[in-house]
Design a protein around this motif. Structure first.
Motif, PDB file in Angstrom:
ATOM      1  N   PRO B 145       4.346 -69.977   7.661  1.00  0.00           N
ATOM      2  CA  PRO B 145       3.878 -68.734   7.830  1.00  0.00           C
ATOM      3  C   PRO B 145       4.098 -67.426   8.496  1.00  0.00           C
ATOM      4  O   PRO B 145       5.467 -68.008   8.632  1.00  0.00           O
ATOM      5  CB  PRO B 145       2.633 -68.730   9.051  1.00  0.00           C
ATOM      6  CG  PRO B 145       2.218 -70.400   9.240  1.00  0.00           C
ATOM      7  CD  PRO B 145       3.372 -70.910   8.824  1.00  0.00           C
ATOM      8  N   LEU B 146       4.313 -65.992   8.080  1.00  0.00           N
ATOM      9  CA  LEU B 146       5.398 -65.247   8.188  1.00  0.00           C
ATOM     10  C   LEU B 146       5.778 -64.823   9.419  1.00  0.00           C
ATOM     11  O   LEU B 146       4.265 -64.914  10.028  1.00  0.00           O
ATOM     12  CB  LEU B 146       5.333 -64.168   7.110  1.00  0.00           C
ATOM     13  CG  LEU B 146       6.590 -63.073   7.474  1.00  0.00           C
ATOM     14  CD1 LEU B 146       7.769 -63.638   6.484  1.00  0.00           C
ATOM     15  CD2 LEU B 146       6.229 -61.715   6.039  1.00  0.00           C
ATOM     16  N   ASP B 147       7.070 -64.697  10.428  1.00  0.00           N
ATOM     17  CA  ASP B 147       7.323 -64.302  11.947  1.00  0.00           C
ATOM     18  C   ASP B 147       6.935 -62.915  11.472  1.00  0.00           C
ATOM     19  O   ASP B 147       8.669 -61.991  10.725  1.00  0.00           O
ATOM     20  CB  ASP B 147       8.016 -65.023  12.096  1.00  0.00           C
ATOM     21  CG  ASP B 147       8.538 -64.701  13.609  1.00  0.00           C
ATOM     22  OD1 ASP B 147       8.296 -62.863  14.022  1.00  0.00           O
ATOM     23  OD2 ASP B 147       9.121 -65.252  14.434  1.00  0.00           O
ATOM     24  N   GLY B 148       5.882 -62.193  12.072  1.00  0.00           N
ATOM     25  CA  GLY B 148       6.253 -60.475  11.814  1.00  0.00           C
ATOM     26  C   GLY B 148       7.585 -59.780  12.046  1.00  0.00           C
ATOM     27  O   GLY B 148       8.131 -58.891  12.042  1.00  0.00           O
ATOM     28  N   ARG B 149       8.020 -60.649  13.991  1.00  0.00           N
ATOM     29  CA  ARG B 149       9.723 -59.467  14.433  1.00  0.00           C
ATOM     30  C   ARG B 149      10.186 -59.919  13.354  1.00  0.00           C
ATOM     31  O   ARG B 149      11.309 -59.355  12.909  1.00  0.00           O
ATOM     32  CB  ARG B 149       9.535 -60.704  15.954  1.00  0.00           C
ATOM     33  CG  ARG B 149       8.348 -59.894  16.744  1.00  0.00           C
ATOM     34  CD  ARG B 149       8.788 -60.899  18.333  1.00  0.00           C
ATOM     35  NE  ARG B 149       9.645 -61.211  18.502  1.00  0.00           N
ATOM     36  CZ  ARG B 149       9.927 -60.232  20.437  1.00  0.00           C
ATOM     37  NH1 ARG B 149       8.700 -59.562  20.678  1.00  0.00           N
ATOM     38  NH2 ARG B 149      11.671 -60.166  20.788  1.00  0.00           N
ATOM     39  N   GLU B 150      10.123 -61.222  13.227  1.00  0.00           N
ATOM     40  CA  GLU B 150      11.238 -61.464  11.753  1.00  0.00           C
ATOM     41  C   GLU B 150      11.547 -60.482  10.317  1.00  0.00           C
ATOM     42  O   GLU B 150      12.560 -59.871  10.470  1.00  0.00           O
ATOM     43  CB  GLU B 150      11.850 -63.210  11.791  1.00  0.00           C
ATOM     44  CG  GLU B 150      11.877 -63.729  12.362  1.00  0.00           C
ATOM     45  CD  GLU B 150      12.335 -65.587  11.898  1.00  0.00           C
ATOM     46  OE1 GLU B 150      13.406 -66.073  12.159  1.00  0.00           O
ATOM     47  OE2 GLU B 150      11.192 -65.827  11.289  1.00  0.00           O
ATOM     48  N   ALA B 151      10.440 -60.274  10.298  1.00  0.00           N
ATOM     49  CA  ALA B 151      10.600 -59.350   9.163  1.00  0.00           C
ATOM     50  C   ALA B 151      11.066 -58.060   9.023  1.00  0.00           C
ATOM     51  O   ALA B 151      11.203 -57.717   8.256  1.00  0.00           O
ATOM     52  CB  ALA B 151       8.785 -59.423   8.273  1.00  0.00           C
ATOM     53  N   SER B 152      10.410 -57.571  10.375  1.00  0.00           N
ATOM     54  CA  SER B 152      10.969 -55.992  11.159  1.00  0.00           C
ATOM     55  C   SER B 152      12.227 -55.930  10.975  1.00  0.00           C
ATOM     56  O   SER B 152      12.924 -54.979  10.904  1.00  0.00           O
ATOM     57  CB  SER B 152       9.667 -55.810  12.085  1.00  0.00           C
ATOM     58  OG  SER B 152      10.153 -55.375  13.138  1.00  0.00           O
ATOM     59  N   GLY B 153      12.718 -57.198  11.852  1.00  0.00           N
ATOM     60  CA  GLY B 153      14.387 -56.929  12.392  1.00  0.00           C
ATOM     61  C   GLY B 153      14.719 -57.263  10.393  1.00  0.00           C
ATOM     62  O   GLY B 153      15.516 -56.560  10.856  1.00  0.00           O
ATOM     63  N   LEU B 154      14.641 -58.280  10.154  1.00  0.00           N
ATOM     64  CA  LEU B 154      15.431 -57.564   8.789  1.00  0.00           C
ATOM     65  C   LEU B 154      15.500 -56.851   7.888  1.00  0.00           C
ATOM     66  O   LEU B 154      16.272 -55.699   8.003  1.00  0.00           O
ATOM     67  CB  LEU B 154      14.684 -59.109   7.727  1.00  0.00           C
ATOM     68  CG  LEU B 154      15.673 -58.861   6.325  1.00  0.00           C
ATOM     69  CD1 LEU B 154      16.782 -59.198   6.103  1.00  0.00           C
ATOM     70  CD2 LEU B 154      14.366 -60.037   5.463  1.00  0.00           C
ATOM     71  N   ALA B 155      13.791 -56.047   7.922  1.00  0.00           N
ATOM     72  CA  ALA B 155      13.543 -54.580   7.703  1.00  0.00           C
ATOM     73  C   ALA B 155      14.641 -53.372   8.324  1.00  0.00           C
ATOM     74  O   ALA B 155      15.056 -52.895   7.439  1.00  0.00           O
ATOM     75  CB  ALA B 155      12.538 -54.158   7.656  1.00  0.00           C
ATOM     76  N   TYR B 156      14.739 -53.875   9.434  1.00  0.00           N
ATOM     77  CA  TYR B 156      15.857 -52.805  10.146  1.00  0.00           C
ATOM     78  C   TYR B 156      16.896 -52.969  10.221  1.00  0.00           C
ATOM     79  O   TYR B 156      18.120 -52.026   9.302  1.00  0.00           O
ATOM     80  CB  TYR B 156      14.956 -53.088  12.136  1.00  0.00           C
ATOM     81  CG  TYR B 156      14.421 -51.927  13.032  1.00  0.00           C
ATOM     82  CD1 TYR B 156      14.406 -50.474  12.646  1.00  0.00           C
ATOM     83  CD2 TYR B 156      13.224 -52.373  12.681  1.00  0.00           C
ATOM     84  CE1 TYR B 156      13.550 -49.373  12.690  1.00  0.00           C
ATOM     85  CE2 TYR B 156      12.399 -52.354  12.850  1.00  0.00           C
ATOM     86  CZ  TYR B 156      12.323 -50.000  13.142  1.00  0.00           C
ATOM     87  OH  TYR B 156      11.204 -49.418  13.672  1.00  0.00           O
ATOM     88  N   ALA B 157      17.903 -54.537   9.777  1.00  0.00           N
ATOM     89  CA  ALA B 157      19.489 -54.879   9.609  1.00  0.00           C
ATOM     90  C   ALA B 157      19.080 -54.193   8.273  1.00  0.00           C
ATOM     91  O   ALA B 157      20.536 -53.817   7.627  1.00  0.00           O
ATOM     92  CB  ALA B 157      19.391 -55.896   9.101  1.00  0.00           C
ATOM     93  N   LEU B 158      17.947 -53.751   7.106  1.00  0.00           N
ATOM     94  CA  LEU B 158      18.682 -53.533   5.711  1.00  0.00           C
ATOM     95  C   LEU B 158      19.337 -52.197   5.537  1.00  0.00           C
ATOM     96  O   LEU B 158      20.065 -51.609   4.692  1.00  0.00           O
ATOM     97  CB  LEU B 158      17.130 -53.810   4.655  1.00  0.00           C
ATOM     98  CG  LEU B 158      17.195 -55.431   4.111  1.00  0.00           C
ATOM     99  CD1 LEU B 158      16.484 -55.298   3.253  1.00  0.00           C
ATOM    100  CD2 LEU B 158      18.575 -55.558   3.381  1.00  0.00           C
ATOM    101  N   VAL B 159      17.389 -51.422   6.386  1.00  0.00           N
ATOM    102  CA  VAL B 159      17.817 -49.965   6.597  1.00  0.00           C
ATOM    103  C   VAL B 159      19.089 -49.757   7.206  1.00  0.00           C
ATOM    104  O   VAL B 159      20.199 -48.216   6.622  1.00  0.00           O
ATOM    105  CB  VAL B 159      16.381 -49.478   7.458  1.00  0.00           C
ATOM    106  CG1 VAL B 159      16.806 -47.967   7.807  1.00  0.00           C
ATOM    107  CG2 VAL B 159      15.503 -49.677   6.443  1.00  0.00           C
ATOM    108  N   GLY B 160      20.199 -50.206   7.981  1.00  0.00           N
ATOM    109  CA  GLY B 160      20.980 -49.982   8.698  1.00  0.00           C
ATOM    110  C   GLY B 160      21.925 -50.072   7.780  1.00  0.00           C
ATOM    111  O   GLY B 160      23.030 -49.409   7.899  1.00  0.00           O
ATOM    112  N   ALA B 161      22.182 -51.452   7.167  1.00  0.00           N
ATOM    113  CA  ALA B 161      23.018 -51.120   6.224  1.00  0.00           C
ATOM    114  C   ALA B 161      23.226 -50.255   4.646  1.00  0.00           C
ATOM    115  O   ALA B 161      24.175 -49.887   4.528  1.00  0.00           O
ATOM    116  CB  ALA B 161      22.627 -52.946   5.428  1.00  0.00           C
ATOM    117  N   ALA B 162      22.071 -50.160   4.732  1.00  0.00           N
ATOM    118  CA  ALA B 162      22.210 -49.088   3.553  1.00  0.00           C
ATOM    119  C   ALA B 162      22.072 -47.376   4.346  1.00  0.00           C
ATOM    120  O   ALA B 162      22.778 -47.250   2.826  1.00  0.00           O
ATOM    121  CB  ALA B 162      20.796 -48.765   2.794  1.00  0.00           C
TER     122      ALA B 162
END
Lengths: 220, 220
Positions: B145-162
């Motif tokens: 099952p997908l961990d929503g906090r982890e998914a959103s953490g990864l998304a914020y990391a990607l946005v910051g990296a971009a």
């Protein structure tokens, strides 16, 4: 009270006011009041709002960099240095949300010399990460020659990702910029980043790449 | 000349001046001159410097989001959507460096309602990336099952990296903020990010994690 203590109190107050009001709207009256000092004394010690802002930015950048450097001990291997450095970065920014808000939001948008201090801080951190990547490449078996552009691209990506997660942790992505609320811990943020960063670094060092790059048509 | 055309010229000029001088130092005289319009006409059409700044930020955020959305076509699989979306993001910000500088540096540090527009843009992009992650998780075999906090953490990391790589591509990490010079292409920046992002996403979806997380002592 010794002058250094007084100046530190004034800087503490100024960081809070700059973080909350923004540089332009921050008033020396409010800073003096919060510092428990008279406005003439603030001007006598720290000269002008502009100088005070510069002093605050340099101080916040220095303590942040010192916290990260102290955690990333040179005798540790690269992977542990990155992990400890990231945890120190997220712990420090979470403990000093107003200092981080001033560095992250205010310092970059009010021209020189302020933007230069933050650019220098970021370059310093990028250099440290490029060093970690080079070190990881040097000990990797059968590693192809390291591509400097790729290493520096990865380093900039990591720094941006860390900044975004630190902003999120202090609620800075919210409309009021200093939100708080349910946010990830420093450890969680560091784990999120290690999950992508260390794998990305290992891939870079070993020459593995996202496979579709070679499949999609070139151009653009 | 129709009013829309005139207003567009005024906005184009304003974006250039805000990017170069910063919001506070930007003058309506310079904006009017660059737009080839009289200052009273700029005030008549766009009301005030504050309103003009807000109009510029909303316009730049809309065209950037539209460029990314047009590239990340819903009929494509998640991986290609991310790849095409990233290339569109880096191509657009490289082609509109002044628009990106205003969004990235100016809009966040001058309070409401400006910071809110950028926060909304970022939330919009984070939601899109979380959607990609959920989609990748849904089609992955044997995914936990997908961990929503982890998914959103990864998304914020990607946005910051971009954001960091886009800043770098327009030379915004340099002291003058609009440097130029030898910088990676949009394609190179997108590749850098796919190399960490897609691997990070696959690891998240499959439940693989950076191994040392479980080895280091807890706390902190």
């Amino acid at each position: 009270m010794p002058r250094e203590v007084r100046e530190r109190q004034m800087c503490d107050a100024a960081v809070r006011v700059f973080a909350r009001r923004g540089y332009s709207a921050a008033s020396m009256d409010e800073i003096a009041e919060l510092a428990g000092a008279s406005k003439p004394l603030v001007y006598l010690y720290l000269n002008s709002k502009e100088d005070l802002f510069g002093t605050c930015i340099r101080r916040e950048a220095e303590v942040l960099l010192a916290a990260v450097r102290a955690a990333a001990r040179p005798e540790d291997p690269a992977e542990r240095r990155l992990w400890n450095g990231l945890r120190a970065f997220f712990a420090h920014t979470a403990e000093h949300p107003e200092g981080w808000a001033v560095l992250s939001r205010q310092a970059r948008s009010h021209g020189e010399p302020f933007a230069g201090v933050v650019a220098e801080l970021r370059e310093g951190v990028v250099d440290v990460i490029v060093g970690l990547i080079e070190e990881a490449a040097a000990v990797a078996p059968d590693a192809p020659p390291l591509d400097g552009r790729e290493a520096s691209g990865l380093a900039y990506a990591l720094v941006g990702a860390a900044e975004s997660l630190a902003d999120r942790a202090i609620g800075a992505h919210g409309p009021d910029g200093l939100g708080g609320g349910a946010v990830p811990s420093a450890r969680e943020a560091a784990e999120t980043l290690m999950n992508v960063a260390w794998v990305g670094l290992e891939n870079l060092v070993s020459g593995r790449r996202w496979p579709a790059v070679r499949e999609v048509p070139s151009g653009g």
